[in-house]
Design an enzyme around this catalytic site. Structure first.
Site, PDB file in Angstrom:
ATOM      1  N   HIS A   1      -7.813   1.866   1.212  1.00 25.35           N
ATOM      2  CA  HIS A   1      -7.819   1.477   2.635  1.00 25.35           C
ATOM      3  C   HIS A   1      -8.658   2.458   3.467  1.00 25.35           C
ATOM      4  O   HIS A   1      -8.172   3.106   4.393  1.00 25.35           O
ATOM      5  CB  HIS A   1      -6.382   1.415   3.184  1.00 25.35           C
TER       6      HIS A   1
ATOM      7  N   GLU B   1       0.845  -1.209   0.000  1.00 25.50           N
ATOM      8  CA  GLU B   1       0.000   0.000   0.000  1.00 25.50           C
ATOM      9  C   GLU B   1       0.867   1.240   0.000  1.00 25.50           C
ATOM     10  O   GLU B   1       1.788   1.332   0.814  1.00 25.50           O
ATOM     11  CB  GLU B   1      -0.924  -0.012   1.223  1.00 25.50           C
TER      12      GLU B   1
HETATM   13  N1  NAI Z   1      -9.916  -2.003   5.943  1.00 26.92           N
HETATM   14  C1  NAI Z   1      -9.883  -1.463   7.124  1.00 26.92           C
HETATM   15  O1  NAI Z   1      -9.735  -0.253   7.255  1.00 26.92           O
HETATM   16  C2  NAI Z   1     -10.042  -2.310   8.312  1.00 26.92           C
HETATM   17  C3  NAI Z   1      -9.600  -3.589   8.293  1.00 26.92           C
HETATM   18  N2  NAI Z   1      -9.736  -4.388   9.374  1.00 26.92           N
HETATM   19  C4  NAI Z   1      -9.271  -5.749   9.269  1.00 26.92           C
HETATM   20  O2  NAI Z   1     -10.374  -6.621   9.362  1.00 26.92           O
HETATM   21  C5  NAI Z   1      -9.971  -7.860   9.869  1.00 26.92           C
HETATM   22  C6  NAI Z   1     -10.930  -8.308  10.947  1.00 26.92           C
HETATM   23  O3  NAI Z   1     -10.950  -7.393  12.007  1.00 26.92           O
HETATM   24  P1  NAI Z   1     -11.800  -7.731  13.318  1.00 26.92           P
HETATM   25  O4  NAI Z   1     -13.066  -8.334  12.930  1.00 26.92           O
HETATM   26  O5  NAI Z   1     -11.804  -6.518  14.139  1.00 26.92           O
HETATM   27  O6  NAI Z   1     -10.874  -8.825  13.985  1.00 26.92           O
HETATM   28  P2  NAI Z   1     -11.346 -10.014  14.917  1.00 26.92           P
HETATM   29  O7  NAI Z   1     -10.124 -10.492  15.582  1.00 26.92           O
HETATM   30  O8  NAI Z   1     -12.493  -9.599  15.753  1.00 26.92           O
HETATM   31  O9  NAI Z   1     -11.856 -11.113  13.910  1.00 26.92           O
HETATM   32  C7  NAI Z   1     -11.018 -11.900  13.129  1.00 26.92           C
HETATM   33  C8  NAI Z   1     -11.661 -13.271  13.010  1.00 26.92           C
HETATM   34  O10 NAI Z   1     -10.909 -14.023  12.072  1.00 26.92           O
HETATM   35  C9  NAI Z   1     -10.915 -15.354  12.535  1.00 26.92           C
HETATM   36  N3  NAI Z   1      -9.857 -16.113  11.904  1.00 26.92           N
HETATM   37  C10 NAI Z   1      -8.564 -16.243  12.282  1.00 26.92           C
HETATM   38  N4  NAI Z   1      -7.934 -17.080  11.433  1.00 26.92           N
HETATM   39  C11 NAI Z   1      -8.850 -17.472  10.521  1.00 26.92           C
HETATM   40  C12 NAI Z   1      -8.794 -18.323   9.400  1.00 26.92           C
HETATM   41  N5  NAI Z   1      -7.666 -18.953   9.051  1.00 26.92           N
HETATM   42  N6  NAI Z   1      -9.929 -18.512   8.673  1.00 26.92           N
HETATM   43  C13 NAI Z   1     -11.062 -17.885   9.017  1.00 26.92           C
HETATM   44  N7  NAI Z   1     -11.170 -17.066  10.094  1.00 26.92           N
HETATM   45  C14 NAI Z   1     -10.075 -16.861  10.809  1.00 26.92           C
HETATM   46  C15 NAI Z   1     -10.758 -15.215  14.027  1.00 26.92           C
HETATM   47  O11 NAI Z   1     -11.184 -16.381  14.691  1.00 26.92           O
HETATM   48  C16 NAI Z   1     -11.656 -14.044  14.312  1.00 26.92           C
HETATM   49  O12 NAI Z   1     -12.938 -14.460  14.666  1.00 26.92           O
HETATM   50  C17 NAI Z   1      -8.530  -7.651  10.339  1.00 26.92           C
HETATM   51  O13 NAI Z   1      -7.668  -8.135   9.346  1.00 26.92           O
HETATM   52  C18 NAI Z   1      -8.392  -6.178  10.421  1.00 26.92           C
HETATM   53  O14 NAI Z   1      -7.095  -5.781  10.272  1.00 26.92           O
HETATM   54  C19 NAI Z   1     -10.344  -3.941  10.519  1.00 26.92           C
HETATM   55  C20 NAI Z   1     -10.777  -2.664  10.605  1.00 26.92           C
HETATM   56  C21 NAI Z   1     -10.637  -1.727   9.509  1.00 26.92           C
HETATM   57  O1  HPV Z   2      -7.892  -1.154  11.907  1.00 28.74           O
HETATM   58  C1  HPV Z   2      -7.447  -1.720  10.900  1.00 28.74           C
HETATM   59  O2  HPV Z   2      -7.055  -2.885  10.891  1.00 28.74           O
HETATM   60  C2  HPV Z   2      -7.337  -0.978   9.662  1.00 28.74           C
HETATM   61  O3  HPV Z   2      -7.011  -1.544   8.679  1.00 28.74           O
HETATM   62  C3  HPV Z   2      -7.580   0.456   9.681  1.00 28.74           C
HETATM   63  O4  HPV Z   2      -6.412   1.025   9.199  1.00 28.74           O
HETATM   64  P1  HPV Z   2      -6.155   2.599   9.328  1.00 28.74           P
HETATM   65  O5  HPV Z   2      -6.056   2.884  10.777  1.00 28.74           O
HETATM   66  O6  HPV Z   2      -7.299   3.283   8.697  1.00 28.74           O
HETATM   67  O7  HPV Z   2      -4.863   2.833   8.625  1.00 28.74           O
END
Ligand code: NAI
Ligand code: HPV
Length: 781
Positions: free
Chosen positions: A370, A351
Site C-alpha cells: 500500500h 492489510e
Molecule cells: N494505493 C493508494 O495508496 C491510493 C489509493 N487510492 C484509491 O484510488 C481510488 C481512486 O481515487 P481518486 O481517483 O482520488 O478518487 P475519485 O473519486 O477522484 O475517482 C473515483 C472514480 O471512480 C468512479 N467510479 C465510481 N464507481 C464506479 C464504478 N462502479 N465503476 C467505474 N468507476 C466508478 C467515480 O465516478 C470516479 O470518477 C480510491 O479507491 C482511492 O482510495 C487513492 C490514493 C492512493
Molecule cells: O488515499 C488513499 O486512498 C490511500 O489509499 C492512501 O493510503 P495511506 O494514507 O497511504 O494509508
C-alpha cells in the site's frame, strides 16, 4: 408581490420511529463554534478561539415539548448528563494522530491545539484514548468503527482521513454521532497515479521477479522476457482523479487508453483522448486493466470469476485502488488458469495480507505494501513545477499573495498539510470543502445565506418556546418566500438551523449540518419545507421564513394562526434577523437579546406601565415595538438584554389590560457574527489576477483589520488577511455592527459601489473596487 404558487421543494419528511436503542449520538462538548457544536453563536466567529459557551446552562421555561422523543431517549439523556463538562483547562482542542503524518501537517496541528501522536494502537487502545480527543487523524491503517464513536462519548468532532479512501471510517456512525469526516482528496493523486504506472511497467518487464532472481545468484534472461506497452489497450476502471492521471501517462507511453466510469463526464475523458466505454467492453478488449474506483457496495469484488471469464486471455491487472474491488480467490484461479497473465497489486482485502497468502506468493504477481500515496512530496512537501522566482519575475506580486497564488496555480500540497488544515478548519467551525458526510455548501452560497442562517435558528428557538409544556412536537412546516428558482436556493443549511433551534434547547442533543436530519428523524420530528414563489427581485435568496408547528398547544394564544398552528415569520432586515409575524399579527421586532411579548388592550399608557416596571428593576430595554390588531388589541414586543426575574415578569402579568404575555429567551449575540469560508481567498485572488496584476501591491494592512489576523500561523496570514478584506467589505450581512461603512463622498465611480449589490457576480466587481488602488472609499471603524 402576492404569492403566485406554492410547491414543495424538498422535504425531510420523517415518520415517527423509535430511536435505535444502543447507538445514540452523544452530545458534544459545546465549545466549538458553528455547525460542529451547540453554542449560543450560530455561526463561526472568524479567527476567534473563544470556546466558553455551555448550552446546558440555558434555562428554558418550556419543558416536555418533545415529550415523545425525550421519553424514548431517557437513557440517552441520563447518560449525557454524566458527560464531562468543558472547563477552561480543557478548552484547547486535542488532536490524535494514529499514523505517520508529514511534519509540515503536524506543525499546523501543534500551532492550533494539543497534538498527540500514538501509532500502532490496538482497537481497544484507540477506544480508550478517544474520549479525550476532539479530532482524530488517520490513514488507511486505522479502522474508525462505530465502537470508536461510541467510546468518544460525544467529544470527537472531526475525523480527518489523511488520504482519499474513506472505506476505513464508519460514515454512518460518524453521521449519527454528528462527527464530521473530512479527507485529503487531491494531495496524493499524482503519487497514486505514478505508482500505478510504476506497477504497470515493472510488471510488464518482470522487474521485481528478475531483481529477486539475480539477488539469489541467478542470471535468467530467457525467463524474464517481458511484454511491450506501446499499442496495447489499457482499460482504466474509474476515470476520477487518479484514473485520469494514469490515463494521461499511459498515453505518453504509446498505449491506447479506454475507460469505464458510469459517472465520468464524456468531455473530460475526450479531453485526455480517452473513450468512455461500457464495463463489458472495457474488460473484454483490454490487454491491461487498471483499477481506480472507490470501494463501495457496487464495486466490491467487481472482478470475480464471472468477470474474469469475460476478459481477454493473458490480460494483466493493476490495482492501486482498494483490495476489496477484486475477489482475491477468484484472481488466484484466473492466474492459475492463465486468463490473467500477471497482476500488480498495491492494495489487499486484508492489510497486511497473511504471510502465506496464495495471491501474494503467486509467481506472476508483483506486490507492494500500500505504497500508492507514499512519496515525500505527496505526504508533506509542495510540488512546484514552476519555481517561485520565475513566477515572481513574470508577475510582480505582493508577498502576501505569493502562497495563495502558487498553491492555486502551480502547487499541490502534501496530504499532511491538506488534512491538518481541513481538521483545524472544522474544529474552528468552518464547513469543510472536503467534508465527506456533510452536504457541501459552496462558499458563495454560504456567504449569502449567512444572515438567513442566523434567522433560521432564532425562529426555531422562538417557535419551540411558544409551545405549551406537555404537547409534543411531531410536525414542523417551514415556508420560504422567495423569488429564486428552485435550483438557486439551497435550503439544507436553513433547515438544519431551524432543527437546531427547535431541538437543542429542549434536549441534550446537539445539532449540526452533519446530523440535523438524522436527529430530527430519531426524535420523531417531521420537518417539511415549502417554497412560496413571490414576484420580486431574486437578489436576496429568501424574502421571509415561516415556521409553523402543527398539532400543539401554545402558551401564547396570539401566536396561533387561524388554522390552529403556532406560526411565526421572520425576515432579514439590514442584515439582522427580525420577527415579522406572530400568528395573524404583524410585528417588527429585532431578534436579538431576550423578548417579552404581551397582548393588551389597545389604549394609551400601556407601554409606560410596562416600561416603568422594567426600569425600576433595572432591566435595560433595547427596543420596543407595538403592533395593532383588529378588535382593539395590540401586541407589544419588548427586547431586554437581561433575563428578568420571575417576580418582575409576574408584575407585568398583573398589569390591568395585559391579557397574556410570554418571556422568550433568544440569547444575545456575542461578538460579530461572521463567517470564514474556505475558498474565498481563491475567488478574490482570481479576481485580482484577472483584472489588475498590480492590485496586490495595495494590500497594505489596514489597522482595524490587522487585529483579526494576528492569531494563527504565519502561513495562514495571507489567507486570513484576504478573508478579512473580502468579507468585511463585500459580504453583505457581515458588516452587521457597522464596522464597515461606506463613505459616499469618497466613492470612486470607476471602482463601482463596494457595498452595493450583494450577488456573487457583483461581489467580484466590488472586490475590484476595494482592492484596487483607491481603497479609500471605504471607512472602517
Ligand atoms: N494505493 C493508494 O495508496 C491510493 C489509493 N487510492 C484509491 O484510488 C481510488 C481512486 O481515487 P481518486 O481517483 O482520488 O478518487 P475519485 O473519486 O477522484 O475517482 C473515483 C472514480 O471512480 C468512479 N467510479 C465510481 N464507481 C464506479 C464504478 N462502479 N465503476 C467505474 N468507476 C466508478 C467515480 O465516478 C470516479 O470518477 C480510491 O479507491 C482511492 O482510495 C487513492 C490514493 C492512493
Ligand atoms: O488515499 C488513499 O486512498 C490511500 O489509499 C492512501 O493510503 P495511506 O494514507 O497511504 O494509508
Amino acid at each position: 408581490m402576492a404569492s403566485s404558487s406554492i410547491k414543495a421543494i424538498s422535504s425531510s419528511a420523517f415518520t415517527a420511529s423509535p430511536p435505535p436503542s444502543q447507538t445514540k449520538p452523544q452530545p458534544s462538548i459545546p465549545y466549538l463554534l458553528s455547525f460542529l457544536h451547540a453554542t449560543s453563536r450560530p455561526i463561526s466567529l472568524k479567527l476567534s478561539r473563544s470556546r466558553s459557551h455551555n448550552s446546558h446552562s440555558h434555562s428554558f421555561l418550556i419543558t416536555n415539548v418533545l415529550k415523545k422523543a425525550e421519553s424514548s431517549s431517557d437513557t440517552y439523556l441520563s447518560k449525557s448528563s454524566q458527560l464531562p463538562k468543558p472547563t477552561s483547562s480543557d478548552s484547547t482542542p486535542t488532536v490524535l494522530v494514529t499514523e505517520k503524518l508529514g511534519e509540515a501537517g503536524l506543525e499546523v496541528l501543534r500551532g492550533f491545539g494539543n497534538l498527540e501522536c500514538a501509532y500502532n494502537l490496538s482497537p481497544e487502545e484507540l477506544c480508550a484514548k478517544i474520549s479525550t480527543c476532539d479530532a482524530l487523524i488517520v490513514r488507511s491503517g486505522t479502522k474508525v468503527t462505530r465502537q470508536v464513536f461510541e467510546a468518544a462519548k460525544g467529544r470527537l468532532k472531526v475525523v480527518g482521513r489523511a488520504g482519499v479512501g474513506i472505506d476505513n471510517v464508519d460514515l454512518q456512525a460518524a453521521t449519527e454521532f454528528g462527527c464530521l469526516v473530512v479527507n485529503a482528496p487531491t494531495a496524493n493523486t499524482v503519487a497514486a497515479a505514478e505508482h500505478g504506472i510504476a506497477l504497470l511497467t515493472a510488471m510488464s518487464r518482470n522487474v521485481a521477479q528478475a531483481d529477486a532472481s539475480i539477488k539469489a545468484g541467478k542470471w535468467q534472461r530467457n525467463k524474464y522476457v517481458g511484454v511491450s506497452l506501446v499499442g496495447k489497450t489499457l482499460a482504466v476502471m474509474g476515470f476520477g482523479k487518479v484514473g485520469s492521471e494514469v490515463a494521461r501517462r499511459a498515453k505518453g507511453l504509446g498505449m491506447h487508453v479506454i475507460s469505464h466510469d458510469p459517472y465520468a463526464p464524456v468531455d473530460r475523458a475526450r479531453a485526455v483522448g480517452v473513450e468512455l466505454v461500457s464495463f463489458e467492453q472495457a474488460i473484454g478488449t483490454a490487454d491491461f486493466i487498471s483499477l481506480h474506483m472507490p470501494l463501495t457496495p457496487t464495486t466490491s469484488k467487481v472482478l470475480n470469476d464471472k468477470t474474469f471469464a469475460q476478459m481477454k486471455k493473458g490480460v494483466r491487472i493493476i490495482n492501486v485502488a482498494r483490495g476489496g474491488v477484486i475477489d482475491e480467490d477468484a484472481l488466484v484461479r484466473a492466474l492459475d488458469s492463465g486468463i490473467v497473465a500477471q497482476a500488480a497489486l498495491d492494495v489487499f482485502a486484508e492489510e497486511p495480507p497473511s504471510k502465506d497468502s496464495k495471491l501474494v506468493q503467486h509467481e506472476n504477481v508483483t506486490v507492494t505494501p500500500h505504497l500508492g500515496a507514499s512519496t515525500k512530496e505527496a505526504q508533506a512537501r509542495l510540488i512546484s513545477p514552476i519555481p517561485i522566482k520565475t513566477l515572481s519575475k513574470d508577475i510582480s506580486l505582493h508577498p502576501l499573495t505569493h502562497r495563495i497564488l502558487h498553491e492555486m496555480l502551480f502547487f499541490q500540497e502534501g496530504v499532511a498539510i491538506e488534512i491538518a488544515e481541513a481538521v483545524v478548519g472544522a474544529l474552528k467551525g468552518e464547513l469543510s470543502a472536503t467534508a465527506v458526510n456533510a452536504p457541501m455548501v459552496p462558499p458563495e452560497v454560504l456567504a449569502e445565506l449567512s444572515p438567513y442562517v442566523v434567522l433560521a435558528e432564532k425562529l426555531g428557538k422562538l417557535a419551540v418556546q411558544l409551545v405549551a409544556g406537555g404537547s409534543g412536537i411531531t410536525s414542523v412546516r417551514v415556508v420560504y418566500k422567495t423569488a429564486r428558482d428552485p435550483d438557486d436556493l439551497d435550503t439544507r443549511l436553513l433547515r438544519a438551523m431551524i432543527t437546531k433551534g427547535i431541538i437543542e434547547p429542549i434536549s441534550a442533543s446537539f445539532i449540526n449540518l452533519v446530523n440535523a436530519d438524522f436527529v430530527a428523524k430519531d426524535k420523531g420530528l417531521r420537518i417539511t419545507e415549502e417554497r412560496v414563489a413571490i414576484d420580486s427581485s431574486p437578489e436576496f435568496p429568501v424574502a421571509s421564513i415561516q415556521v409553523h408547528i402543527t398539532n400543539v398547544e401554545s402558551k401564547f394564544a396570539s401566536c396561533v394562526s387561524k388554522n390552529g398552528n403556532i406560526s411565526i415569520e421572520g425576515k432579514v432586515k439590514y442584515g439582522k434577523p427580525h420577527l415579522t409575524l406572530l400568528g395573524s399579527f404583524g410585528v417588527d421586532v429585532s431578534l436579538e437579546g431576550n423578548l417579552i411579548l404581551c397582548r393588551q388592550v389597545d389604549q394609551p399608557g400601556m407601554i409606560g406601565q410596562v416600561g416603568k416596571i422594567l426600569g425600576t428593576e433595572n432591566v435595560n430595554v433595547n427596543f420596543m415595538s407595538v403592533g395593532r390588531t383588529i378588535q382593539k388589541k395590540a401586541i407589544m414586543a419588548i427586547g431586554v438584554d437581561e433575563e428578568p426575574k420571575e417576580e418582575l415578569l409576574n408584575k407585568i402579568g398583573k398589569v390591568p389590560d395585559i391579557e397574556e404575555f410570554v418571556f422568550l429567551k433568544l440569547y444575545k449575540q456575542r461578538g460579530r457574527p461572521a463567517l470564514r469560508v474556505p475558498g474565498c481567498a481563491v475567488n478574490l485572488v482570481y479576481m485580482v489576477m484577472s483584472t489588475n496584476t498590480e492590485a496586490p501591491h495595495n494590500l497594505s494592512p489596514m489597522p482595524p483589520m490587522t487585529s483579526h489576523i494576528t492569531q494563527g500561523s504565519e502561513l495562514c496570514k495571507p489567507y486570513m488577511y484576504i478573508h478579512e478584506i473580502f468579507w468585511e467589505l463585500t459580504g453583505f450581512g457581515f458588516y452587521r455592527n457597522s464596522e464597515v461603512k461606506r463613505d459616499r463622498s469618497k466613492s470612486n465611480p470607476m471602482m463601482g459601489d463596494p457595498l452595493g449589490s450583494s450577488r456573487v457576480s457583483s461581489q467580484k466587481q466590488n472586490c475590484e473596487g476595494i482592492i484596487g488602488p483607491k481603497a479609500d472609499n471605504i471607512v472602517l471603524r
